[in-house]
Design an enzyme around this catalytic site. Structure first.
Site, short mmCIF file in Angstrom:
data_model
loop_
_atom_site.label_atom_id
_atom_site.label_comp_id
_atom_site.label_asym_id
_atom_site.label_seq_id
_atom_site.Cartn_x
_atom_site.Cartn_y
_atom_site.Cartn_z
N SER A 125 0.84 -1.20 0.00
CA SER A 125 0.00 0.00 0.00
C SER A 125 0.86 1.24 0.00
CB SER A 125 -0.84 0.06 1.27
OG SER A 125 -1.52 -1.12 1.48
N HIS A 146 -1.90 -3.01 -6.74
CA HIS A 146 -2.51 -2.81 -5.43
C HIS A 146 -4.01 -3.07 -5.48
CE1 HIS A 146 -3.60 -0.03 -1.90
NE2 HIS A 146 -3.33 -1.24 -1.45
N GLU A 158 -4.81 -0.59 -8.39
CA GLU A 158 -3.91 0.51 -8.72
C GLU A 158 -2.65 -0.08 -9.34
OE1 GLU A 158 -4.42 4.12 -5.56
OE2 GLU A 158 -3.62 2.27 -4.73
N ASN A 197 -4.99 5.41 -1.02
CA ASN A 197 -4.65 5.57 0.40
C ASN A 197 -4.20 6.98 0.74
OD1 ASN A 197 -5.35 3.08 1.39
ND2 ASN A 197 -3.41 2.15 0.83
N1 CAA Z 1 -17.25 -13.13 -3.89
C1 CAA Z 1 -18.03 -12.36 -4.69
N2 CAA Z 1 -18.94 -11.48 -4.24
C2 CAA Z 1 -19.09 -11.38 -2.90
C3 CAA Z 1 -18.34 -12.16 -2.01
C4 CAA Z 1 -17.38 -13.06 -2.55
N3 CAA Z 1 -16.59 -13.83 -1.77
N4 CAA Z 1 -18.70 -11.83 -0.74
C5 CAA Z 1 -19.65 -10.87 -0.86
N5 CAA Z 1 -19.89 -10.61 -2.15
C6 CAA Z 1 -20.80 -9.61 -2.72
C7 CAA Z 1 -22.23 -9.81 -2.18
O1 CAA Z 1 -22.94 -10.76 -2.96
C8 CAA Z 1 -22.80 -8.41 -2.34
O2 CAA Z 1 -23.11 -8.18 -3.71
P1 CAA Z 1 -24.46 -7.39 -4.14
O3 CAA Z 1 -24.32 -6.01 -3.55
O4 CAA Z 1 -24.41 -7.41 -5.64
O5 CAA Z 1 -25.57 -8.17 -3.54
C9 CAA Z 1 -21.61 -7.52 -2.02
O6 CAA Z 1 -20.44 -8.31 -2.25
C10 CAA Z 1 -21.64 -7.05 -0.58
O7 CAA Z 1 -21.54 -8.19 0.27
P2 CAA Z 1 -22.37 -8.42 1.61
O8 CAA Z 1 -23.82 -8.17 1.39
O9 CAA Z 1 -21.96 -9.72 2.18
O10 CAA Z 1 -21.79 -7.38 2.64
P3 CAA Z 1 -22.07 -5.85 2.82
O11 CAA Z 1 -23.18 -5.35 1.98
O12 CAA Z 1 -22.14 -5.70 4.29
O13 CAA Z 1 -20.71 -5.24 2.25
C11 CAA Z 1 -18.41 -4.81 2.09
C12 CAA Z 1 -19.48 -5.61 2.80
C13 CAA Z 1 -18.26 -5.33 0.67
C14 CAA Z 1 -17.12 -5.04 2.86
C15 CAA Z 1 -18.85 -3.30 2.06
O14 CAA Z 1 -19.17 -2.88 3.36
C16 CAA Z 1 -17.78 -2.42 1.52
O15 CAA Z 1 -17.56 -2.31 0.32
N6 CAA Z 1 -17.07 -1.72 2.43
C17 CAA Z 1 -15.96 -0.81 2.06
C18 CAA Z 1 -14.72 -1.62 1.82
C19 CAA Z 1 -13.58 -0.73 1.42
O16 CAA Z 1 -13.63 0.48 1.35
N7 CAA Z 1 -12.46 -1.39 1.14
C20 CAA Z 1 -11.24 -0.71 0.76
C21 CAA Z 1 -10.33 -0.76 1.90
S1 CAA Z 1 -8.80 0.04 1.50
C22 CAA Z 1 -7.84 -1.21 0.94
O17 CAA Z 1 -8.21 -2.34 0.90
C23 CAA Z 1 -6.51 -0.85 0.47
C24 CAA Z 1 -5.46 -0.69 1.46
O18 CAA Z 1 -4.31 -0.62 1.05
C25 CAA Z 1 -5.70 -0.53 2.87
#
Ligand code: CAA
Length: 292
Positions: A125, A146, A158, A197
């Site tokens: 990251s 990334h 990224e 980030n």
């Molecule tokens: N494979 C495919 N699809 C999946 C899956 C899997 N294993 N698990 C879940 N999904 C799908 C679900 O089917 C659902 O799809 P639909 O909206 O089309 O129905 C979607 O993903 C959301 O899943 P859930 O309903 O289980 O869960 P949720 O609605 O509570 O969402 C979340 C959970 C996806 C984590 C959501 O809260 C989210 O996007 N949060 C933000 C995450 C974020 O910002 N991540 C970036 C972090 S920064 C980073 O990673 C980089 C770094 O360097 C730190």
């Protein structure tokens, strides 16, 4: 200079934790022969379990049929030995954010991966891609790839180039992320935090400072951003998802690079990491989580 081998069919992933397992899963779901390398056989088994659970979740959510999930799992090999990456065309490193450990790993991969055309990528990251490239004899084929957590769900990758990364390598990995994995890509220069980030981490740190000062409770900080700005999760829940140790490591790299107070990890974050309160993965961070 010749073009990196294309199309990529044999991928290696080093590190089978939250990010590595997600990257391995999307590679296997894209039909690629994928080898995941962990520290030892026990960690390799845990990584396989992580991928199997996520695939099952995708089946339960109707995102994947069972046969495809079984096929994806069959395309994955989990190992405790880096030597099994010798024939890979692309290796994606996803170990913890420790610059020395990553540098050592790139040096080792450079010797192990036999094809001199193979690309070595990092999911870091915030650690300079240049530093990783310079640990190898193929800095033109070292690049940042990334991904975002959860990798099977979030569509972005990224693509990060160092001063030495060749245009051919960039084209090859961009094509791989888009055409093979079905992700969208953005390009970034090699600066700590890259694009996402650099914007996200100061926001997360501001939310932590808000909770630290007692200005608002963690629950209210999160509810504010979920209901007031339609974010899928509030910043403290997101920090817990990313892992508080990872958030602190990214903040430290960004602070080291830019010396901006905005990037300095707040004392509360550092104390929580020292206390082992790492977020979801440890069961407790700003919120508590059911181990299931
Ligand atoms: N494979 C495919 N699809 C999946 C899956 C899997 N294993 N698990 C879940 N999904 C799908 C679900 O089917 C659902 O799809 P639909 O909206 O089309 O129905 C979607 O993903 C959301 O899943 P859930 O309903 O289980 O869960 P949720 O609605 O509570 O969402 C979340 C959970 C996806 C984590 C959501 O809260 C989210 O996007 N949060 C933000 C995450 C974020 O910002 N991540 C970036 C972090 S920064 C980073 O990673 C980089 C770094 O360097 C730190």
């Amino acid at each position: 200079m010749s073009t990196p081998v294309s199309p990529v069919r044999r991928v290696g992933v080093v590190g089978g934790g939250q990010m590595g397992a997600g990257i391995a899963e999307v590679c296997a779901r894209a039909g690629l022969d994928t080898v995941v390398c962990e520290d030892d056989a026990t960690a390799a088994r845990a990584s396989r379990e992580r991928v199997a659970t996520s695939l099952e979740r995708a089946v339960q959510r109707g995102k994947l049929d069972r046969l495809s999930a079984e096929d994806a799992l069959a395309r994955l090999v989990f190992t405790g030995s880096l030597d099994e990456l010798a024939d890979r065309q692309l290796v994606i490193e996803a170990v913890t954010e420790n610059a020395d450990a990553k540098t050592e790993l790139f040096s080792a991969l450079d010797k192990i991966v036999e094809d001199p055309e193979a690309v070595l990528a990092s999911n870091t990251s915030a650690i300079p891609i240049m530093r990783l490239g310079m640990a190898t004899g193929r800095a033109d084929r070292v690049v940042g790839l990334h991904f975002f957590n959860p990798v099977p769900v979030l569509p972005l990758v990224e693509i990060v180039s160092s001063l030495h990364t060749s245009a051919q390598t960039l084209r090859a990995v961009d094509g791989f992320a888009r055409d093979t994995l079905g992700k969208s890509t953005v390009r970034s220069q090699d600066r700590a935090g890259f694009v996402v980030n650099a914007l996200l981490v100061p926001y997360l740190l501001s939310a932590i400072r808000m909770a630290e000062s007692g200005y608002a409770t963690p629950a209210d900080v999160d509810t504010g951003m979920e209901l007031g700005c339609a974010h899928p999760m509030g910043p403290l829940k997101l920090a817990d998802l990313i892992g508080l140790d990872t958030v602190a490591a990214i903040a430290e790299s960004m602070y080291e690079e830019f010396k901006e107070p905005l990037y300095a990890p707040p004392p509360l974050l550092q104390r929580m990491v020292q206390a082992g309160l790492l977020g979801r993965k440890s069961g407790r961070g700003f919120h508590t989580y059911d181990p299931g």
